[in-house]
Structures are given as C-alpha cells and as structure tokens.
Enzyme design. Structure first.
Site, PDB file in Angstrom:
ATOM      1  N   ASP A  56       0.854  -1.199   0.000  1.00 51.84           N
ATOM      2  CA  ASP A  56       0.000   0.000   0.000  1.00 51.84           C
ATOM      3  C   ASP A  56       0.890   1.249   0.000  1.00 51.84           C
ATOM      4  O   ASP A  56       1.804   1.385   0.820  1.00 51.84           O
ATOM      5  CB  ASP A  56      -0.900  -0.013   1.245  1.00 51.84           C
ATOM      6  CG  ASP A  56      -2.086   0.919   1.107  1.00 51.84           C
ATOM      7  OD1 ASP A  56      -1.896   2.069   0.647  1.00 51.84           O
ATOM      8  OD2 ASP A  56      -3.202   0.508   1.456  1.00 51.84           O
ATOM      9  N   SER A  97      -7.290   3.759  -0.962  1.00 49.97           N
ATOM     10  CA  SER A  97      -6.974   2.327  -0.978  1.00 49.97           C
ATOM     11  C   SER A  97      -8.207   1.467  -1.212  1.00 49.97           C
ATOM     12  O   SER A  97      -8.090   0.350  -1.722  1.00 49.97           O
ATOM     13  CB  SER A  97      -6.310   1.921   0.338  1.00 49.97           C
ATOM     14  OG  SER A  97      -5.082   2.584   0.449  1.00 49.97           O
ATOM     15  N   THR A 150      -7.879  -2.276   2.106  1.00 54.44           N
ATOM     16  CA  THR A 150      -7.273  -3.140   1.087  1.00 54.44           C
ATOM     17  C   THR A 150      -7.741  -4.589   1.203  1.00 54.44           C
ATOM     18  O   THR A 150      -8.342  -5.118   0.261  1.00 54.44           O
ATOM     19  CB  THR A 150      -5.734  -3.023   1.122  1.00 54.44           C
ATOM     20  OG1 THR A 150      -5.376  -1.651   1.099  1.00 54.44           O
ATOM     21  CG2 THR A 150      -5.100  -3.752  -0.041  1.00 54.44           C
ATOM     22  N   GLU A 269      -0.840  -8.104   1.871  1.00 59.08           N
ATOM     23  CA  GLU A 269      -0.627  -6.663   1.836  1.00 59.08           C
ATOM     24  C   GLU A 269       0.446  -6.207   2.824  1.00 59.08           C
ATOM     25  O   GLU A 269       0.391  -6.537   4.010  1.00 59.08           O
ATOM     26  CB  GLU A 269      -1.922  -5.902   2.173  1.00 59.08           C
ATOM     27  CG  GLU A 269      -1.741  -4.399   1.971  1.00 59.08           C
ATOM     28  CD  GLU A 269      -2.795  -3.533   2.653  1.00 59.08           C
ATOM     29  OE1 GLU A 269      -3.457  -4.011   3.588  1.00 59.08           O
ATOM     30  OE2 GLU A 269      -2.910  -2.355   2.253  1.00 59.08           O
ATOM     31  N   HIS A 278       2.047   8.791   4.683  1.00 57.73           N
ATOM     32  CA  HIS A 278       1.157   9.791   5.290  1.00 57.73           C
ATOM     33  C   HIS A 278       1.891  10.581   6.377  1.00 57.73           C
ATOM     34  O   HIS A 278       1.639  11.773   6.551  1.00 57.73           O
ATOM     35  CB  HIS A 278      -0.065   9.116   5.913  1.00 57.73           C
ATOM     36  CG  HIS A 278      -1.092   8.682   4.922  1.00 57.73           C
ATOM     37  ND1 HIS A 278      -1.907   9.568   4.259  1.00 57.73           N
ATOM     38  CD2 HIS A 278      -1.440   7.449   4.471  1.00 57.73           C
ATOM     39  CE1 HIS A 278      -2.721   8.895   3.447  1.00 57.73           C
ATOM     40  NE2 HIS A 278      -2.448   7.600   3.548  1.00 57.73           N
ATOM     41  N   HIS A 317      -1.456   2.811  -5.014  1.00 56.26           N
ATOM     42  CA  HIS A 317      -1.133   4.209  -5.332  1.00 56.26           C
ATOM     43  C   HIS A 317       0.167   4.554  -4.627  1.00 56.26           C
ATOM     44  O   HIS A 317       0.638   3.789  -3.783  1.00 56.26           O
ATOM     45  CB  HIS A 317      -2.246   5.149  -4.830  1.00 56.26           C
ATOM     46  CG  HIS A 317      -2.565   4.917  -3.373  1.00 56.26           C
ATOM     47  ND1 HIS A 317      -1.724   5.318  -2.358  1.00 56.26           N
ATOM     48  CD2 HIS A 317      -3.593   4.265  -2.774  1.00 56.26           C
ATOM     49  CE1 HIS A 317      -2.231   4.939  -1.202  1.00 56.26           C
ATOM     50  NE2 HIS A 317      -3.358   4.285  -1.423  1.00 56.26           N
TER      51      HIS A 317
HETATM   52 MG    MG Z   1      -4.137  -0.774   2.711  1.00 56.40          MG
HETATM   53 ZN    ZN Z   2      -3.193   5.923   2.462  1.00 53.79          ZN
END
Ligand code: MG
Ligand code: ZN
Length: 383
Positions: A56, A97, A150, A269, A278, A317
């Site tokens: 992620d 996400s 996710t 993930e 972030h 992303h």
């Molecule tokens: Mg995620």
């Molecule tokens: Zn995020």
C-alpha cells in the site's frame, strides 16, 4: 492497399493456399472438428495459484529508497515482467486504498471509500469470491487490521470503508480458508454484541489471537480453516516490533496448497508503507518496504519450487509524493514530500510465473483483475 490485397489473393490462388476451407458444404461445426493445432510457444501457460502482493502506497521512490537502504538490492529485482498501471479512481484522479483495491479485486473503477461496490454502491463480485465458487482455496494476509480497506475490498461489500463491523461480518459469508491481520475488536467487541470469533469457531475455523500465542509457534492444520487476529485494532509498525508477516507468508501458500487440489488465490498486503508516507517519515517507509520485500523473497521461493504459481506485486497508489533529493547517498537519503496524502503517479507492476508476460505494458488498474481472471481461466461471460 487494394493492389496489395489483390496481389496476395493472386499468389494464394496460384499456390493453392486457403486460409479457411471454401464455403461449399462446410458448416461451423466442421470448423470445430478441425484437428487440434500442435501447442506452440505463443500459447498462454496458466497458473494454478495466484498470489497478489500489494504494497500500500508503494510508488517507485518507496521501492528505490528501500533498495538503497537494503545495500542496493531487493528481491523485486528478480522479476522480469514489469508494467505500469494507471491508479486513478472513478470520481478522483487520486485514488484511495478502497477504490484502488476494488479495482484489483473486481475490475471496476469506483469512488473513493468504496469497498467492493461500484459507483452506484451495488456489490461487485470479487476474484476471491469467484475463486471460492470455483473450489479454489483463498487467503488474505495484511499488516493492518484485516477489515481495513485493502483486504476488505477482496471479501466485503460496504458503501464506506470505515464500516469495520459490517465488513467483519462479511468474512463469515465466504468460505475464506486462511486470514491473518489485526482488528480483533471488530469481531468480538461489537455494537451488536455478537462474537464473530466464536461463530467462526463453530463454523469449523481454528481461531487464534495475539493473546493466545506467538504466531511463529502456531501451526494451522489443513483440515480446518484458519484465522489469526494479530492485534486488537491496528498492528504495530515493523520497527516497533511487529513480526508476524514472515510467518504468515511462509505458512499461507503451503496451507492453501494442501487445502484444495484445484489451486488457490492469496492476497498479501504490506499495509503500512502507506502510513509511513502519510507521516512523511522516510524511515517508516523504508523499514516497511524492506520487510515487504523479504516477504516477496519468501513468496518467490515458494513459487519457484511450485512452478504453478503466478506472483504479482504492485501498489494501489503512491503516498506522500516521496522524492529522493540532491544530497542523498545510498546510506542516507535526503527525503522530500509534496503531500501527506496519496498522489496520482503511475504504479509499477511486477509479475513472475505462468502468465507473467501478460502484465507487461501500461494499462488501467482494473486490468489487473482482468488479467488474473484470464490467467485462472475463469469463464469470461459469467461476470
Ligand atoms: Mg491498505
Ligand atoms: Zn493511504
């Protein structure tokens, strides 16, 4: 052009060659009875198993920074089929996400925040649900809570990603064989008073939590489905001691392979690369990235021995608009960030194993779903 066609026709007539039998008395059935052509090199090899690994927020800079910090080497370098996907969502050039994972899981562009539903909030079947219908074993592993956007988008259908308790309920509506991640409280400390962990047990699951034992010492048994809840809410970052990803990626493929002789679908993930982005914290990004790359190495080891497993590594992303600025060295980068949110840059896709070459090129994020279904050989008309 016309002359060229005429010329070809003339040559063909002279040489007596025909592309197809002349119409005459042939019916479509006659074409179907034609001898089976000998398999050639262009025939697509299909995998029995697919392992989709999502880092992620893992853009190219996250990968690059992790690579330099890891002595200029990553397991990702073993992949030879590499492509790029366009990550944008239905309602926004910058995806979140939930929309990103729904694109991979169900092949639809949807609005940000949507979990397994289309822009009209209608539930869309996921590749995990479809794999279950085909009798394959299925699994989800995440370093976030298992109800987070996710993993949720592969198994649940919710208008909003924060509907965690409703998402947890959807885990009981499938026959998912193996899942590992945080979020215990959404299963057993719910507003509706239900204890979904007890319910899973009565459905025949072997259920363990971080309270019971260290995951490293737990051995899922193949006669039962398996769930492990790694934290009450969100698991710790790797640098603060979270360590279950390695055990999970070593156990999951072996378990799923034993669980169904028809094959399996597994999504893994690396959830917190995004959270480092972030936080604009390059050390957080790098430690998460390196842990995820080790998981990739373990999965590649399995896939190489197995020979029937397609491994796809990508991200939903990029996060942070992360940059490696002038003044950086391999030992210590000078990080830059343009945002504390996601960005809209194209995202790399790495593929290994049967059908890997299908993932070369530039395509929409939804094409990853189409390519996985085609690789599995799922009926193209049934969706
Ligand atoms: Mg995620
Ligand atoms: Zn995020």
């Amino acid at each position: 052009m016309k002359n060229a066609v005429l010329f070809c026709l003339m040559i063909c007539t002279l040489m007596g060659c025909k592309k197809y039998p002349s119409t005459g008395n042939n019916t479509p059935d006659d074409y179907n009875k034609r001898p089976t052509p000998i398999a050639n090199k262009t025939e697509i090899k299909r995998p029995k198993n697919i392992i989709l690994m999502i880092g992620d927020g893992m853009g190219l800079t996250q990968i690059t920074a992790g690579m330099y910090a890891n002595k200029n080497k990553l397991n990702l370098e073993e992949f030879k089929s590499i492509g790029l996907h366009k990550s944008y969502a239905y309602d926004n050039l910058i995806t979140d996400s939930a929309a990103g994972a729904t694109a991979f899981a169900s092949g639809v562009k949807t609005y940000n925040g949507a979990v397994g539903v289309d822009p009209d909030t209608v539930a869309v079947k996921t590749i995990l649900e479809e794999a279950e219908e085909y009798g394959l074993a299925t699994g989800l592993v995440a370093t976030s809570s298992i109800v987070h956007a996710t993993p949720a988008s592969f198994i649940a259908h919710a208008k909003k990603r924060k509907m965690y308790e409703s998402i947890a309920l959807d885990f009981l509506k499938t026959e998912i064989d193996f899942f590992v991640g945080g979020g215990k409280k959404y299963f057993d400390a719910r507003e509706d008073g239900r204890d979904l962990l007890q319910e899973l047990k009565s459905m025949g699951y072997m259920v363990n939590t971080y309270f019971d034992k260290d995951f490293r010492t737990i051995n899922p048994i193949s006669s039962k489905n398996f769930a492990y809840l790694t934290a009450n809410a969100e698991p710790l970052p790797q640098r603060q001691g979270r360590s279950y990803l390695t055990s999970a990626v070593k156990k999951a493929p072996k378990f799923l392979k034993e669980h169904s002789d028809k094959g399996f679908f597994l999504m893994i993930e690396g959830s917190q690369i995004d959270w480092g982005g972030h936080a604009n914290d390059s050390d957080y990004i790098i430690t998460e990235l390196i842990e995820f790359d080790k998981a990739i190495g373990d999965i590649l080891d399995f896939a190489k021995k197995d020979g029937e497993t397609l491994v796809i590594v990508t991200a939903d992303h990029e996060t942070g608009g992360f940059a490696i600025n002038p003044g950086s060295t391999m030992d210590k980068i000078e990080p830059g960030f343009t945002s504390d949110y996601h960005t809209g840059v194209m995202i790399p896709v790495f593929a290994y194993g049967p059908s890997a070459e299908q993932f070369r090129g530039i395509y929409e994020n939804t094409a990853i779903y189409d390519k996985m279904r085609a690789a599995f050989g799922f009926d193209q008309s049934s969706n």
